[in-house]
Design a protein around this motif. Structure first.
Motif, PDB file in Angstrom:
ATOM      1  N   ALA A   1     -10.665  35.585 -71.893  1.00  9.60           N
ATOM      2  CA  ALA A   1     -10.054  35.044 -73.112  1.00  9.60           C
ATOM      3  C   ALA A   1      -8.679  34.456 -72.825  1.00  9.60           C
ATOM      4  N   ILE A   2      -7.938  35.121 -71.964  1.00 10.41           N
ATOM      5  CA  ILE A   2      -6.586  34.658 -71.618  1.00 10.41           C
ATOM      6  C   ILE A   2      -6.658  33.316 -70.888  1.00 10.41           C
ATOM      7  N   THR A   3      -7.605  33.207 -69.983  1.00 17.43           N
ATOM      8  CA  THR A   3      -7.788  31.949 -69.246  1.00 17.43           C
ATOM      9  C   THR A   3      -8.182  30.829 -70.212  1.00 17.43           C
ATOM     10  N   GLU A   4      -9.081  31.175 -71.138  1.00 20.37           N
ATOM     11  CA  GLU A   4      -9.509  30.161 -72.122  1.00 20.37           C
ATOM     12  C   GLU A   4      -8.359  29.706 -73.008  1.00 20.37           C
ATOM     13  N   LEU A   5      -7.387  30.596 -73.201  1.00 19.95           N
ATOM     14  CA  LEU A   5      -6.200  30.226 -73.993  1.00 19.95           C
ATOM     15  C   LEU A   5      -5.206  29.407 -73.153  1.00 19.95           C
ATOM     16  N   GLY A   6      -5.556  29.201 -71.896  1.00 21.90           N
ATOM     17  CA  GLY A   6      -4.667  28.436 -71.020  1.00 21.90           C
ATOM     18  C   GLY A   6      -3.481  29.256 -70.516  1.00 21.90           C
ATOM     19  N   LEU A   7      -3.584  30.601 -70.628  1.00 22.41           N
ATOM     20  CA  LEU A   7      -2.472  31.458 -70.199  1.00 22.41           C
ATOM     21  C   LEU A   7      -2.714  32.000 -68.790  1.00 22.41           C
ATOM     22  N   LYS A   8      -1.623  32.322 -68.117  1.00 25.41           N
ATOM     23  CA  LYS A   8      -1.733  32.862 -66.764  1.00 25.41           C
ATOM     24  C   LYS A   8      -1.317  34.322 -66.721  1.00 25.41           C
ATOM     25  N   GLN A   9      -1.889  35.057 -65.783  1.00 25.17           N
ATOM     26  CA  GLN A   9      -1.487  36.454 -65.574  1.00 25.17           C
ATOM     27  C   GLN A   9      -0.406  36.547 -64.498  1.00 25.17           C
ATOM     28  N   LEU A  10       0.405  37.593 -64.581  1.00 22.90           N
ATOM     29  CA  LEU A  10       1.359  37.830 -63.488  1.00 22.90           C
ATOM     30  C   LEU A  10       0.586  38.035 -62.185  1.00 22.90           C
ATOM     31  N   ALA A  11      -0.494  38.800 -62.279  1.00 19.95           N
ATOM     32  CA  ALA A  11      -1.352  39.030 -61.109  1.00 19.95           C
ATOM     33  C   ALA A  11      -2.353  37.889 -61.037  1.00 19.95           C
ATOM     34  N   GLU A  12      -2.047  36.902 -60.173  1.00 20.19           N
ATOM     35  CA  GLU A  12      -2.876  35.697 -60.164  1.00 20.19           C
ATOM     36  C   GLU A  12      -4.221  35.932 -59.471  1.00 20.19           C
ATOM     37  N   LYS A  13      -4.169  36.575 -58.316  1.00 22.89           N
ATOM     38  CA  LYS A  13      -5.406  36.783 -57.545  1.00 22.89           C
ATOM     39  C   LYS A  13      -6.292  37.832 -58.223  1.00 22.89           C
ATOM     40  N   PRO A  14      -7.569  37.537 -58.393  1.00 26.25           N
ATOM     41  CA  PRO A  14      -8.471  38.494 -59.060  1.00 26.25           C
ATOM     42  C   PRO A  14      -8.437  39.890 -58.430  1.00 26.25           C
ATOM     43  N   GLU A  15      -8.311  39.962 -57.114  1.00 27.26           N
ATOM     44  CA  GLU A  15      -8.337  41.285 -56.474  1.00 27.26           C
ATOM     45  C   GLU A  15      -7.065  42.085 -56.754  1.00 27.26           C
ATOM     46  N   ASN A  16      -6.043  41.421 -57.295  1.00 25.96           N
ATOM     47  CA  ASN A  16      -4.789  42.112 -57.631  1.00 25.96           C
ATOM     48  C   ASN A  16      -4.738  42.564 -59.083  1.00 25.96           C
ATOM     49  N   GLN A  17      -5.804  42.320 -59.824  1.00 21.83           N
ATOM     50  CA  GLN A  17      -5.738  42.522 -61.275  1.00 21.83           C
ATOM     51  C   GLN A  17      -6.253  43.892 -61.703  1.00 21.83           C
ATOM     52  N   ALA A  18      -5.421  44.606 -62.424  1.00 22.03           N
ATOM     53  CA  ALA A  18      -5.791  45.929 -62.926  1.00 22.03           C
ATOM     54  C   ALA A  18      -6.892  45.814 -63.962  1.00 22.03           C
ATOM     55  N   ASN A  19      -7.639  46.900 -64.145  1.00 26.90           N
ATOM     56  CA  ASN A  19      -8.714  46.920 -65.136  1.00 26.90           C
ATOM     57  C   ASN A  19      -8.315  47.570 -66.454  1.00 26.90           C
ATOM     58  N   GLY A  20      -7.138  48.178 -66.488  1.00 27.09           N
ATOM     59  CA  GLY A  20      -6.721  48.878 -67.705  1.00 27.09           C
ATOM     60  C   GLY A  20      -5.616  48.173 -68.454  1.00 27.09           C
ATOM     61  N   MET A  21      -5.096  47.094 -67.897  1.00 27.79           N
ATOM     62  CA  MET A  21      -4.025  46.362 -68.576  1.00 27.79           C
ATOM     63  C   MET A  21      -3.951  44.951 -68.012  1.00 27.79           C
TER      64      MET A  21
END
Lengths: 389, 389
Positions: free
Chosen positions: B291-311
């Motif tokens: 949903a965040i990607t579809e909104l055109g927003l970026k995460q602090l953790a860019e790489k998928p393997e760096n992304q937490a599952n709880g936040m």
């Protein structure tokens, strides 16, 4: 009618029985620890603590931190003393030994001034000790949970200010705040540490501290930084000041539910004159002590001036031990505690009479406990007589 | 129907929304902390923690102590390191700086290995650092609450065991235990510290630690005693072992209400396969991130393997700050958190998706939050466009 299910009345010297509203506050829905509603609740709780401690000096600083009463010792040892400092620990039971142990952990040299079991160090002995060595601070256990011995804070504090004016006066009020009067400003106290689960009437889980402006100044002029991280006032002081000023602030996540419960009980406590609260505890205590005397039993604290108003430590009749008596009380719906002072732990039991069990006219906990104690002791003695025939 | 009154859904990275039964356990009537019923409850909670951490080694030792997650740092610094020791702190955000500060408080020399914001130190960098100096322990923040960066524990632990086998592997799991899998035994972890109020789903107020047999041995062979009193395993280990063995024991008063709530949530967590729980968190996280990607927003953790599952930590569109967006989410009944990483705190917001908000099929917190985020951002952007015209 209570909203709590039927259960034995918990009459140990903490945790105590809790008011329905206080327990309901423990179930408060989840709130952000930095959101406006919770910041307001926390700030108001801190301000109400000032009332309970009877301090109007704006330099006094309350702290409420997740932990137990024991964390208060770490706060004193790590913030008010420095490694190598000498401190004087007045001994009235189990808790002075542990407090001294805590000081030693932080490299602080603790000298204990001991009294016989059931008694407290006398003022002339304290004066002599203070004249012999320079102490950074003196600690006194206001009510020793292990012996029910009450210490006289006002006269002690005045003595310290006279004989050794630079020595900070630190009171372990874990078993006294809320049941014994403390005039923080008038008596010249520098620090009181306490916990939530005794006469303050909030479930366990909060370390509560009040520090004087003088204590804070002493802290701020330390030569070395505080020697604890979680217990460091450097970390917590800005947080407490911000919460009380209505500003969100973060060092470590507080417990919103426990703080709500604290807010509820402090609202109840400060809604009636404190004098009435302390009188209720004195009256209940007198009733208990009279009943104990009538049963032919003795207290650990023999002298009336040494007797706490929120608990009573009772010697059992010769030959009886706590396991002979406590189950008989439990059968009658009241929970007392066994002995805690290592040397005599098997010879006595402890009866806590604090908080709603004493102040709520709808409760008959104390009367029921007195009856249960009488019946339980009689029954245990009969069983002993039978088995020794 | 929930027994909680209507309130905005708390979707910050802890405290989280709590289950009704867990909150009701917080109102448990008062019990003695050394009475048989509570000793059983506490002991069972400790045993269930072993399941959650997937440790079957009887030498593993759980600790549950009144405090916050931060107290876990003190426990590591004061029990597993000694003054003068070198420790390596992997940096993924705010919390490594604070953990390092905690070590320094106890005289332990902390070397930080930093990564750019949103990234984590790479294994080859860690290997290089481990070969350069002998470290008593290495710490890694499993999920950094300030950045939403996930660290890879299994590969890291295996690397440490290979390159520097004496170095203890310490995981800060405050924001990961319960939402990210941790195979304590299989991965060779020596210590995980966490707190109650995040994915474990119990109100704040408990510091929770799991230590390996190797960590306990290291602790027992210290040259100097632990440098904290309240956080000392010397004081707490016999207590925890006694509670788990069903024997009453006393060092400092635990919080029966919080331990009841912990017991309730652990009973719920361990009643379904852990794999299902972690899958539910992964699925919800994927939905949020999509949903965040579809909104055109970026995460602090860019790489998928760096992304937490709880936040998820989400950069706001250029020109917007948290105060522009958070109130618009609040109006829509969801509470997000602002930024915490000092350098970029005004540029991002944090969305916690843990616990019952993710696992309870009767809740629609996450879907509502996604809609609110979309509407809130759109509205904030429109307001910005209008004001900049």
């Amino acid at each position: 009618m209570s909203s709590q299910p039927p259960h034995p009345a918990l009459l140990i010297p903490g945790p105590i029985e809790f008011d329905d509203q206080v327990l309901q506050s423990m179930s408060h829905f989840s709130e952000s620890h930095v959101g406006a509603p919770f910041v307001k609740t926390f700030g108001e709780a801190l301000t109400m603590l000032r009332k309970l401690f009877q301090t109007e000096d704006p330099a006094s600083q309350p702290f409420v931190i997740s932990g137990s009463g024991t964390l208060g010792w770490d706060q004193v040892a790590a913030n008010l003393a420095e490694p190598g400092d000498d401190v004087l620990v007045l001994h009235t039971g189990y808790f002075a030994d542990s407090f001294a142990d805590c000081f030693e952990t932080y490299g602080v040299k603790a000298t204990q001034l001991k009294a016989p079991i059931g008694d407290r160090p006398q003022l002339d002995e304290v004066e002599k000790a203070l004249r012999e060595k320079k102490y950074k601070l003196i600690t006194v256990t206001h009510v020793d949970t292990s012996t029910g011995v009450l210490s006289e804070i006002e006269a002690l504090s005045k003595l310290v200010h006279k004989v050794s004016p630079d020595t900070l006066v630190v009171v372990d009020g874990v078993c006294s705040v809320g049941s014994e009067e403390i005039q923080f400003d008038n008596w010249g106290i520098d620090c009181v540490i306490t916990a939530s689960q005794k006469a303050i009437g909030c479930p366990a889980g909060l370390s509560i501290v009040m520090a004087s402006g003088r204590a804070i100044k002493s802290f701020q002029s330390r030569k070395v930084p505080p020697t604890s991280y979680f217990g460091s006032w450097k970390n917590w002081m800005p947080i407490m000041q911000n919460y009380e000023a209505g500003k969100p602030s973060y060092f470590a996540t507080p417990s919103p539910q426990l703080v709500h419960a604290l807010h509820t009980t402090l609202t109840q406590i400060t809604s009636v004159p404190l004098a009435d609260r302390f009188a209720a505890h004195r009256n209940a205590s007198q009733k208990v002590k009279k009943a104990i005397t009538e049963l032919g039993l003795k207290q650990l604290a023999e002298k009336p001036e040494n007797q706490a108003n929120g608990m009573t430590a009772i010697y059992l009749p010769k030959g009886l031990t706590p396991p002979d008596v406590l189950p008989k009380l439990m059968q009658r719906g009241v929970v007392f505690a066994g002995g805690l002072h290592k040397q005599i732990a098997t010879q006595y039991i402890r009866f806590g009479h604090m908080g709603v069990s004493v102040t709520d006219p709808n409760r008959d906990d104390i009367d029921r406990a007195i009856v249960a104690l009488k019946e339980g002791i009689t029954e245990a003695q009969a069983a002993m007589d039978l088995s020794s025939r």
